[in-house]
Design a protein around this motif. Structure first.
Motif, PDB file in Angstrom:
ATOM      1  N   ILE A 115       0.817  -1.219   0.000  1.00 14.96           N
ATOM      2  CA  ILE A 115       0.000   0.000   0.000  1.00 14.96           C
ATOM      3  C   ILE A 115       0.843   1.259   0.000  1.00 14.96           C
ATOM      4  O   ILE A 115       2.006   1.243   0.406  1.00 14.96           O
ATOM      5  CB  ILE A 115      -0.946   0.044   1.221  1.00 14.96           C
ATOM      6  CG1 ILE A 115      -0.140  -0.002   2.526  1.00 14.96           C
ATOM      7  CG2 ILE A 115      -1.980  -1.076   1.148  1.00 14.96           C
ATOM      8  CD1 ILE A 115      -0.965   0.241   3.775  1.00 14.96           C
ATOM      9  N   ASN A 116       0.260   2.345  -0.453  1.00 17.63           N
ATOM     10  CA  ASN A 116       0.836   3.676  -0.292  1.00 17.63           C
ATOM     11  C   ASN A 116       0.486   4.239   1.065  1.00 17.63           C
ATOM     12  O   ASN A 116       1.311   4.845   1.732  1.00 17.63           O
ATOM     13  CB  ASN A 116       0.294   4.629  -1.366  1.00 17.63           C
ATOM     14  CG  ASN A 116       1.186   4.701  -2.561  1.00 17.63           C
ATOM     15  OD1 ASN A 116       2.371   5.004  -2.428  1.00 17.63           O
ATOM     16  ND2 ASN A 116       0.657   4.430  -3.733  1.00 17.63           N
ATOM     17  N   ASN A 117      -0.779   4.092   1.420  1.00 20.75           N
ATOM     18  CA  ASN A 117      -1.212   4.540   2.732  1.00 20.75           C
ATOM     19  C   ASN A 117      -2.476   3.800   3.127  1.00 20.75           C
ATOM     20  O   ASN A 117      -3.087   3.100   2.309  1.00 20.75           O
ATOM     21  CB  ASN A 117      -1.445   6.068   2.754  1.00 20.75           C
ATOM     22  CG  ASN A 117      -2.598   6.518   1.884  1.00 20.75           C
ATOM     23  OD1 ASN A 117      -3.738   6.138   2.090  1.00 20.75           O
ATOM     24  ND2 ASN A 117      -2.299   7.341   0.882  1.00 20.75           N
ATOM     25  N   LEU A 118      -2.833   3.923   4.380  1.00 16.13           N
ATOM     26  CA  LEU A 118      -4.049   3.321   4.892  1.00 16.13           C
ATOM     27  C   LEU A 118      -4.806   4.410   5.633  1.00 16.13           C
ATOM     28  O   LEU A 118      -4.203   5.209   6.363  1.00 16.13           O
ATOM     29  CB  LEU A 118      -3.713   2.156   5.823  1.00 16.13           C
ATOM     30  CG  LEU A 118      -4.887   1.337   6.365  1.00 16.13           C
ATOM     31  CD1 LEU A 118      -4.509  -0.142   6.458  1.00 16.13           C
ATOM     32  CD2 LEU A 118      -5.390   1.855   7.693  1.00 16.13           C
ATOM     33  N   ASN A 172       5.294   4.272   5.385  1.00 15.12           N
ATOM     34  CA  ASN A 172       6.571   4.336   6.108  1.00 15.12           C
ATOM     35  C   ASN A 172       6.397   4.800   7.561  1.00 15.12           C
ATOM     36  O   ASN A 172       7.374   5.056   8.259  1.00 15.12           O
ATOM     37  CB  ASN A 172       7.569   5.246   5.392  1.00 15.12           C
ATOM     38  CG  ASN A 172       7.067   6.670   5.269  1.00 15.12           C
ATOM     39  OD1 ASN A 172       5.925   6.962   5.599  1.00 15.12           O
ATOM     40  ND2 ASN A 172       7.916   7.565   4.784  1.00 15.12           N
ATOM     41  N   GLU A 173       5.154   4.914   7.992  1.00 10.66           N
ATOM     42  CA  GLU A 173       4.870   5.290   9.381  1.00 10.66           C
ATOM     43  C   GLU A 173       4.384   4.062  10.141  1.00 10.66           C
ATOM     44  O   GLU A 173       3.769   3.162   9.562  1.00 10.66           O
ATOM     45  CB  GLU A 173       3.810   6.394   9.437  1.00 10.66           C
ATOM     46  CG  GLU A 173       4.275   7.691   8.778  1.00 10.66           C
ATOM     47  CD  GLU A 173       3.178   8.746   8.735  1.00 10.66           C
ATOM     48  OE1 GLU A 173       2.048   8.416   8.343  1.00 10.66           O
ATOM     49  OE2 GLU A 173       3.479   9.907   9.102  1.00 10.66           O
ATOM     50  N   ARG A 174       4.605   4.065  11.440  1.00  2.95           N
ATOM     51  CA  ARG A 174       4.205   2.907  12.250  1.00  2.95           C
ATOM     52  C   ARG A 174       3.077   3.237  13.214  1.00  2.95           C
ATOM     53  O   ARG A 174       2.310   2.368  13.617  1.00  2.95           O
ATOM     54  CB  ARG A 174       5.413   2.368  13.028  1.00  2.95           C
ATOM     55  CG  ARG A 174       6.456   1.719  12.142  1.00  2.95           C
ATOM     56  CD  ARG A 174       5.895   0.503  11.421  1.00  2.95           C
ATOM     57  NE  ARG A 174       6.749   0.090  10.324  1.00  2.95           N
ATOM     58  CZ  ARG A 174       6.465   0.340   9.037  1.00  2.95           C
ATOM     59  NH1 ARG A 174       5.393   1.012   8.699  1.00  2.95           N
ATOM     60  NH2 ARG A 174       7.275  -0.079   8.085  1.00  2.95           N
ATOM     61  N   GLU A 175       3.005   4.499  13.593  1.00  4.70           N
ATOM     62  CA  GLU A 175       1.980   4.891  14.551  1.00  4.70           C
ATOM     63  C   GLU A 175       1.633   6.350  14.331  1.00  4.70           C
ATOM     64  O   GLU A 175       2.492   7.152  13.961  1.00  4.70           O
ATOM     65  CB  GLU A 175       2.516   4.690  15.978  1.00  4.70           C
ATOM     66  CG  GLU A 175       1.485   4.850  17.075  1.00  4.70           C
ATOM     67  CD  GLU A 175       2.012   4.402  18.426  1.00  4.70           C
ATOM     68  OE1 GLU A 175       2.569   3.290  18.515  1.00  4.70           O
ATOM     69  OE2 GLU A 175       1.864   5.177  19.386  1.00  4.70           O
TER      70      GLU A 175
END
Lengths: 120, 116
Positions: free
Chosen positions: B29-32, B52-55
């Motif tokens: 995915i690109n983003n959620l 690329n983010e986790r939280e």
């Protein structure tokens, strides 16, 4: 806060009739979308529209469907000959984006409250 | 294959409790994104998390993303009756090039009921 507005809120039509669903996106937005949600099911992408042409469309968006931006404010979805299975909630959405490319994917969509289409 | 499957399908809690909803997806995915839908209304964007983010936090919302497990969770802390709604995750698959974010792929949603 600016809103996406959709009319009518509820449309009842007979099978085989043409319907036009109307949307007024947020004024400075550039990308416009139609989604639908059959009762109890997922929200499904139909079509996206940018720069006065279709950007992407799903398998659902067949020749019976068309979209138009007839003026600077309205965005319409036309179903030429409705079928029973077209009964659903239809949502219009818009978004403001920057430059094309992967960074442009990170713009949330603003949805209208939907038009409930009932085909009898 | 189904993209964006939420779990549980329905969740009922008392006001003040925390609510956790999970989402799994199948493709890169690109983003959620998470959206809320009140009964009979449109979807309202809550939060977006990039691949690329986790939280990410926004007010009482906390979203996590685990791309190795292709899953995300939405936590609503100190829930209120007004949080009663359906919550959907939606993904932008990685293969969508061309500058359009049109085909957000939604799950079936989690119906959250918060009792006063």
């Amino acid at each position: 806060e600016p809103e996406v507005t959709q009319t009518p809120s509820h449309q009842v039509t007979q099978m085989g009739q043409e319907v036009i669903l109307r949307c007024v996106p947020i004024s400075n937005h550039l990308y416009f979308y139609w989604y639908r949600q059959i009762l109890g099911q997922k929200v499904e992408f139909l079509v996206s529209f940018y720069n006065n042409e279709i950007s992407e469309k799903s398998e659902i968006f067949d020749d019976q469907f068309s979209v138009e931006r007839p003026d600077g404010s309205n965005f319409t979805l036309k179903i030429r000959s409705t079928k029973l299975e077209d009964s659903a909630m239809y949502f219009c959405a818009s978004t403001l984006k920057g430059d094309p490319g992967p960074s442009s994917y990170n713009s949330p969509l603003h949805f209208g409250n939907g038009t409930r289409l009932t085909v009898t | 294959s189904q993209q964006g499957e939420e779990d549980p399908q329905a969740l009922s809690i008392q006001e003040g409790e925390n609510a956790t909803m999970n989402c799994s997806y199948k493709t890169s995915i690109n983003n959620l994104q998470w959206y809320r839908q009140n009964s009979g209304r449109g979807l309202v964007h809550l939060i977006l998390i990039r691949s690329n983010e986790r939280e990410k936090h926004s007010g009482r919302l906390r979203v996590t993303l685990d791309t190795s497990k292709k899953s995300s969770s939405l936590l609503i802390t100190a829930s209120r009756a007004a949080d009663t709604a359906s919550y959907f995750c939606a993904t932008v698959p990685f293969m969508n090039y061309g500058g359009s974010q049109g085909n957000l792929i939604f799950g079936k949603g989690t119906k959250l009921s918060v009792k006063p």
